[in-house]
Design a protein around this motif. Sequence first.
Motif, PDB file in Angstrom:
ATOM      1  N   GLY A  38       0.814  -1.211   0.000  1.00  0.00           N
ATOM      2  CA  GLY A  38       0.000   0.000   0.000  1.00  0.00           C
ATOM      3  C   GLY A  38       0.847   1.261   0.000  1.00  0.00           C
ATOM      4  N   THR A  39       0.183   2.372   0.275  1.00  0.00           N
ATOM      5  CA  THR A  39       0.870   3.658   0.326  1.00  0.00           C
ATOM      6  C   THR A  39       0.844   4.192   1.755  1.00  0.00           C
ATOM      7  OG1 THR A  39      -1.126   4.974  -0.058  1.00  0.00           O
ATOM      8  CG2 THR A  39       0.037   4.175  -2.014  1.00  0.00           C
ATOM      9  N   ILE A  40       1.549   5.258   1.977  1.00  0.00           N
ATOM     10  CA  ILE A  40       1.606   5.871   3.314  1.00  0.00           C
ATOM     11  C   ILE A  40       0.226   6.325   3.764  1.00  0.00           C
ATOM     12  CG2 ILE A  40       2.155   8.186   2.457  1.00  0.00           C
ATOM     13  CD1 ILE A  40       3.675   6.609   5.580  1.00  0.00           C
ATOM     14  N   TYR A  41      -0.644   6.627   2.792  1.00  0.00           N
ATOM     15  CA  TYR A  41      -1.974   7.152   3.120  1.00  0.00           C
ATOM     16  C   TYR A  41      -2.908   6.092   3.689  1.00  0.00           C
ATOM     17  CZ  TYR A  41      -0.021  10.906   0.432  1.00  0.00           C
ATOM     18  OH  TYR A  41       0.808  11.885  -0.030  1.00  0.00           O
ATOM     19  N   TYR A  53      -5.484   9.143  17.179  1.00  0.00           N
ATOM     20  CA  TYR A  53      -4.933   8.504  15.988  1.00  0.00           C
ATOM     21  C   TYR A  53      -5.069   9.476  14.820  1.00  0.00           C
ATOM     22  CZ  TYR A  53      -4.297   5.198  12.167  1.00  0.00           C
ATOM     23  OH  TYR A  53      -3.857   4.557  11.041  1.00  0.00           O
ATOM     24  N   ILE A  54      -3.977   9.746  14.129  1.00  0.00           N
ATOM     25  CA  ILE A  54      -3.975  10.672  13.003  1.00  0.00           C
ATOM     26  C   ILE A  54      -3.808   9.856  11.718  1.00  0.00           C
ATOM     27  CG2 ILE A  54      -2.861  12.666  11.928  1.00  0.00           C
ATOM     28  CD1 ILE A  54      -3.975  13.290  14.702  1.00  0.00           C
ATOM     29  N   PRO A  55      -4.851   9.758  10.880  1.00  0.00           N
ATOM     30  CA  PRO A  55      -4.701   9.053   9.602  1.00  0.00           C
ATOM     31  C   PRO A  55      -3.937   9.912   8.603  1.00  0.00           C
ATOM     32  CG  PRO A  55      -6.933   9.893   9.837  1.00  0.00           C
ATOM     33  CD  PRO A  55      -6.202  10.221  11.114  1.00  0.00           C
ATOM     34  N   TYR A  59      -3.546  14.047   4.695  1.00  0.00           N
ATOM     35  CA  TYR A  59      -2.477  14.868   4.134  1.00  0.00           C
ATOM     36  C   TYR A  59      -2.222  14.574   2.656  1.00  0.00           C
ATOM     37  CZ  TYR A  59      -1.687  15.726   9.042  1.00  0.00           C
ATOM     38  OH  TYR A  59      -1.860  16.071  10.357  1.00  0.00           O
ATOM     39  N   ALA A  60      -3.075  13.797   2.020  1.00  0.00           N
ATOM     40  CA  ALA A  60      -2.904  13.479   0.597  1.00  0.00           C
ATOM     41  C   ALA A  60      -2.901  14.766  -0.222  1.00  0.00           C
ATOM     42  CB  ALA A  60      -4.019  12.552   0.124  1.00  0.00           C
ATOM     43  N   GLY A  61      -1.947  14.862  -1.148  1.00  0.00           N
ATOM     44  CA  GLY A  61      -1.833  16.037  -1.996  1.00  0.00           C
ATOM     45  C   GLY A  61      -1.057  17.179  -1.388  1.00  0.00           C
ATOM     46  N   LYS A  62      -0.552  17.004  -0.177  1.00  0.00           N
ATOM     47  CA  LYS A  62       0.211  18.058   0.494  1.00  0.00           C
ATOM     48  C   LYS A  62       1.656  17.602   0.667  1.00  0.00           C
ATOM     49  CE  LYS A  62      -3.837  19.522   3.040  1.00  0.00           C
ATOM     50  NZ  LYS A  62      -4.464  19.653   4.333  1.00  0.00           N
ATOM     51  N   TYR A  63       2.560  18.552   0.799  1.00  0.00           N
ATOM     52  CA  TYR A  63       3.948  18.233   1.098  1.00  0.00           C
ATOM     53  C   TYR A  63       4.062  17.976   2.588  1.00  0.00           C
ATOM     54  CZ  TYR A  63       5.150  20.000  -3.504  1.00  0.00           C
ATOM     55  OH  TYR A  63       5.226  20.210  -4.835  1.00  0.00           O
ATOM     56  N   ILE A  64       4.648  16.832   2.928  1.00  0.00           N
ATOM     57  CA  ILE A  64       4.846  16.503   4.340  1.00  0.00           C
ATOM     58  C   ILE A  64       6.270  16.020   4.541  1.00  0.00           C
ATOM     59  CG2 ILE A  64       2.441  15.989   4.888  1.00  0.00           C
ATOM     60  CD1 ILE A  64       3.051  13.067   4.477  1.00  0.00           C
TER      61      ILE A  64
END
Length: 72
Positions: A38-41, A53-55, A59-64
């Motif tokens: 899978g992906t980090i998301y 818990y922070i999914p 943050y998809a589509g953002k620079y992290i």
Amino acid sequence: MARLLRASCLLSLLLAGFVPPSRGQEKSKTDCHGGVSGTIYEYGALTINGEEYIPFKQYAGKYILFVNVASY
């Protein structure tokens, strides 16, 4: 001396977070561990106090920038 070195490393990491990806790099994928799919998301993390818990999908589509703060 160690405090100054630590501050300069943190500043470098902070500034690196503002650099946009190179052309063609936006869709790149790196497999870090064969047993993880899978992906980090599809993952998330607990806050430091463990109460929330922070999914990562929020943050998809953002620079992290992920920083490993585990002491060794």
